[in-house]
Write an enzyme that holds these catalytic residues in place. Structure first.
Site, PDB file in Angstrom:
ATOM      1  N   GLU A   1      -5.965  -0.002  -7.249  1.00  0.00           N
ATOM      2  CA  GLU A   1      -4.998   1.053  -7.561  1.00  0.00           C
ATOM      3  C   GLU A   1      -3.767   0.373  -8.155  1.00  0.00           C
ATOM      4  O   GLU A   1      -2.968  -0.218  -7.435  1.00  0.00           O
ATOM      5  CB  GLU A   1      -4.643   1.807  -6.265  1.00  0.00           C
ATOM      6  CG  GLU A   1      -3.818   3.054  -6.458  1.00  0.00           C
ATOM      7  CD  GLU A   1      -3.484   3.727  -5.123  1.00  0.00           C
ATOM      8  OE1 GLU A   1      -3.240   3.026  -4.113  1.00  0.00           O
ATOM      9  OE2 GLU A   1      -3.444   4.970  -5.077  1.00  0.00           O
TER      10      GLU A   1
ATOM     11  N   ASN B 181      -3.534   6.717  -0.311  1.00  0.00           N
ATOM     12  CA  ASN B 181      -2.995   6.810   1.049  1.00  0.00           C
ATOM     13  C   ASN B 181      -2.147   8.056   1.241  1.00  0.00           C
ATOM     14  O   ASN B 181      -2.047   8.589   2.343  1.00  0.00           O
ATOM     15  CB  ASN B 181      -2.174   5.559   1.378  1.00  0.00           C
ATOM     16  CG  ASN B 181      -3.084   4.374   1.671  1.00  0.00           C
ATOM     17  OD1 ASN B 181      -4.293   4.554   1.859  1.00  0.00           O
ATOM     18  ND2 ASN B 181      -2.529   3.176   1.690  1.00  0.00           N
TER      19      ASN B 181
ATOM     20  N   SER C 119       0.815  -1.214   0.000  1.00  0.00           N
ATOM     21  CA  SER C 119       0.000   0.000   0.000  1.00  0.00           C
ATOM     22  C   SER C 119       0.850   1.267   0.000  1.00  0.00           C
ATOM     23  O   SER C 119       0.301   2.354  -0.133  1.00  0.00           O
ATOM     24  CB  SER C 119      -0.967  -0.004   1.176  1.00  0.00           C
ATOM     25  OG  SER C 119      -0.306  -0.321   2.356  1.00  0.00           O
TER      26      SER C 119
ATOM     27  N   HIS D 263      -2.719  -2.669  -5.950  1.00  0.00           N
ATOM     28  CA  HIS D 263      -3.096  -2.358  -4.571  1.00  0.00           C
ATOM     29  C   HIS D 263      -4.611  -2.512  -4.403  1.00  0.00           C
ATOM     30  O   HIS D 263      -5.373  -1.696  -4.910  1.00  0.00           O
ATOM     31  CB  HIS D 263      -2.627  -0.929  -4.239  1.00  0.00           C
ATOM     32  CG  HIS D 263      -2.962  -0.495  -2.851  1.00  0.00           C
ATOM     33  ND1 HIS D 263      -3.092   0.818  -2.490  1.00  0.00           N
ATOM     34  CD2 HIS D 263      -3.176  -1.213  -1.718  1.00  0.00           C
ATOM     35  CE1 HIS D 263      -3.388   0.900  -1.203  1.00  0.00           C
ATOM     36  NE2 HIS D 263      -3.448  -0.323  -0.718  1.00  0.00           N
TER      37      HIS D 263
END
Ligand code: 3H9
Length: 694
Positions: free
Chosen positions: A443, A481, A410, A431
């Site tokens: 992702e 993130n 991540s 991801h």
């Protein structure tokens, strides 16, 4: 060339709508249909008309690319054609393959009869665009299906398969071959002298409906709508179908359609519709680069992520080889997978048979060699670079040539992971978001060396396995993130300055977030946050503030739901405000000399979401994201951002990029230089432009 083909097969005229890609009811199609119907009307040899779609589908609805343009006003309107069809002196039959959606199904509902091939689907998905079916869908569909089913179908926008449509009375017959089957249906109906009552005149299922049906529906649908207005408006219209005359009901629906059409939510949802499709288009990749075929998948790590990813592939019918290092871990992982499927079966969302089929596609193994023949391997092991590099170096020596080597990391560098192999072109980030079998976002992350072919392969794969793929460039935290830390970070600064956890969560959910940031922390476990923050500490520049509230709560044993106390106190699943948590927050304010004050809800809302927009703009600037709308797609599908707000970047543009810019300047003053606006945001704010000028 006409957009509607006209051929006569004996006494039946076949009208084929031919307007790729989805035969939408553009001005050109409406004109073509109007002309073809006129021709059929005056052709004395013709006794019936079949309307079908050329290419891969029936009509997918109104042409949404023409919404709000002059073309949408071109006559005949869809309603003109429907009026023509409903009163047509010869038999009219809609023949459906692919999907009959929105205005397409509404058109079919004004034909005298409808037939479909077994693979066809029908639905009224306007709700997903912030609209309601404005060409009689809310008035006609419930007349066939009954009110409760009609409410369910139209407020959810779901597509139903031909068999179910037949059972519900939406279609009259299933035919094996589209054209010949529909023509045969028409001929038989003519031969039998079978009469068809126009749907709008069939009142039995909308008469004497108890008002409680609508009250219950409003409660149920309202709870799920998270602030969306279209689903509630749809219920109003269906109620009108039951309480007013047909003409009044249609007029009421038209009025409410226009109201929704003018709404901000419609604009946001339509933006999102195109954003999701745009995200699949990767500039700079030559058209002759084709995806590799993904027929089998290997997964390393049978933990929560690995298990969820395995379910995703198995659900799509792709065989999975699931590896873990010891039998106990593998057994545990498979148990969780079985349990998750079991829950879906008990809820009725999948059948036992489907569960058995999916489980049969997952093969557990302890042997790396079993992974070698798979088309893709996805590593979902520990988030440590040394572990990942060792795995990838091993995969390099093992996997067949042409296999895609993917990591589910991540935030770790895909460039560095790729460097552990002799085939960096095949290495990519995939991801997934937890729970991976549920969350829609995939992702995909390209390194500096990922080949075009690998990129196209994982983007295409995303669609095949039912995910919404977005492409990011390698960067710490990638698209989502990287932004998240500013959202949660600002929430904690707001706490220090006087907002309460309840206020912040209330504002976030009022905005439409699935969950507020404080509740989210409590659910995920604050001890996890502390570990990850420690790991990332090195990337935080000196002079930058990070609120220590989370660390203080953990020191006090407040890990969140797992210890029954965090930002809140928990009794079972119920949460309560907790003076102890507030005291800890206040002690942090005091320690840092921060004067606490009251915030309005609107202030909290802007403070929470503006930092996302600022960081998103920096991602466009440095190429982490290809375009602003990709960021919207990522946040809607991976972070519970309300789709009817269009995504954070769309919201930011509506809010005003100049205001976001000002807020970023102020945030930098308070929190440190990482919060400062980037050059792109500064330019757009100065020039008064939006993301399309980025
Ligand atoms: C309506 O009908 C209002 C009425 O009730 C009342 C009127 C008064 N128009 O999704 P894909 C394009 S509202 C124009 O990748 P798939 C799409 O942008 C409408 N274009 O393919 C894409 O273009 P591009 C209600 C449309 O095979 C290309 O087609 N109907 C439309 O995965 C391929 O799309 C809907 O909401 C449209 N209506 O899925 C249906 N639809 O290649 C919306 C698609 O340039 N559409 N395009 O990126 C869908 O659900 C899916 O597109 C469909 C095909 C299932 C049809």
């Amino acid at each position: 060339m006409s957009t509607v083909g006209y051929e006569v097969d004996g006494e039946v005229a076949v009208l084929a709508v031919d307007y790729p890609p989805v035969n939408a009811l553009s001005a050109a199609v409406r004109t073509g249909l109007g002309e073809a119907l006129e021709r059929a009307r005056s052709d004395s040899a013709v006794r019936a008309v079949v309307i079908l779609g050329a290419g891969k589908t029936f009509i997918a609805g109104a042409d949404i690319t023409e919404f709000g343009t002059e073309k949408s006003q071109v006559k005949p309107s869809l309603q003109d054609i429907q009026g023509e069809l409903e009163g047509f002196p010869k038999l009219t039959v809609a023949a459906i393959h692919g999907t009959a959606l929105g205005g397409g199904l509404e058109l079919a509902l004004t034909c005298h009869a409808r037939v479909a091939v077994p693979t066809a689907k029908v639905g009224l998905p306007e709700v997903n665009l912030g609209l309601l079916p404005g060409a009689g869908g809310t008035q006609r569909l419930p007349r066939l299906t009954g009110v409760e089913v009609g409410i369910d179908l139209i407020t959810s926008g779901k597509h139903i398969a031909a068999q179910q449509a037949l059972a519900l009375g939406v279609i009259d017959a299933i035919v094996d071959d589209l054209r010949s089957g529909a023509v045969a249906f028409a001929r038989e109906a003519l031969a039998d002298g079978r009469g068809f009552v126009p749907v709008i005149e069939r009142d039995d299922k909308v008469t004497d409906i108890d008002a409680a049906v609508f009250a219950t529906a409003r409660k149920k649908v309202g709870a799920k709508a998270r602030g969306k207005i279209a689903p509630m408006t749809i219920i109003d219209c269906i109620e009108a179908a039951c309480t007013r005359s047909a003409a009044e009901g249609l007029a009421y629906e038209k009025e409410r359609f226009q109201e929704l059409f003018a709404s901000d939510q419609r604009a946001a949802l339509m933006h999102y519709f195109f954003a999701e499709r745009q995200a699949r288009k990767i500039p700079g990749i030559p058209a002759d680069v084709k995806p590799r075929s993904i027929q089998s998948c290997a997964i390393i790590g049978a933990g929560t992520m690995g298990g969820g990813i395995a379910m995703t592939f198995a659900n799509a019918g792709i065989p999975v080889t699931l590896l873990d290092l010891d039998q106990a871990a593998l057994d545990r992982g498979l148990d969780v997978v079985r349990k998750n499927y079991g829950i879906s079966v008990s809820r009725g969302s999948i059948s036992q048979e489907r569960m058995d089929r999916a489980l049969a596609l997952i093969t557990p193994t302890l042997a790396y060699d079993d992974l070698a023949p798979c088309d893709i391997v996805i590593e979902a092991a520990l988030e440590r670079m040394d572990v990942k590099k060792e795995i990838f170096s091993r995969l390099d020596g093992l996997m067949k040539p042409g296999a895609v080597l993917a990591s589910n990391t991540s935030y770790l560098s895909i460039d560095e992971i790729a460097s552990a192999t002799s085939r960096p072109g095949d290495v990519v980030g995939c991801h997934f978001f937890s729970p991976a079998n549920v969350m829609k976002l995939l992702e995909n992350v390209r390194s500096a060396t990922t080949s075009d072919e690998t990129i196209i392969t994982v983007m295409e794969m995303g669609k095949v396995i039912g995910k919404v793929p977005v492409l990011a460039r390698n960067a710490d935290g990638f698209i989502g993130n990287r932004m998240l830390q500013y959202y949660t970070g600002e929430a904690e600064f707001l706490l220090e300055q006087g907002a309460t956890p309840e206020q912040i969560d209330r504002v976030a959910t009022r905005f439409g977030m699935a969950m507020g940031p404080m509740s989210m922390r409590d659910m995920a476990g604050m001890d996890m946050a502390v570990v990850s923050r420690k790991g990332r500490a090195a990337s935080i520049p000196a002079g930058e503030r990070v609120s220590p509230i989370v660390e203080r709560l953990v020191e006090a044993g407040r890990y969140g739901q797992k210890t029954a106390k965090g930002f809140y106190r928990y009794e079972g699943r119920e949460k309560f405000s907790d003076p102890e948590a507030i005291a800890i927050i206040e002690s942090v304010s005091k320690e840092f000399g921060i004067t606490r004050r009251e915030f309005t809800d609107d202030e909290v809302e802007a403070r929470l979401f503006a930092p996302l927009v600022n960081e998103g703009a920096k991602e466009i600037e440095d190429g982490t994201a290809i375009r602003a709308s990709d960021i919207d797609v990522a946040w809607v599908n991976g972070y519970g951002f309300p789709v009817h707000r269009g995504g954070p970047m769309f919201w930011g543009e509506q809010y005003g990029l100049d205001r976001i810019y000002q807020m970023a300047l102020e945030a930098a003053e308070r929190n440190g230089p990482r919060w400062a606006p980037g050059k792109l945001l500064e330019r757009l704010a100065r020039e008064g432009k939006g993301w399309n000028a980025a």
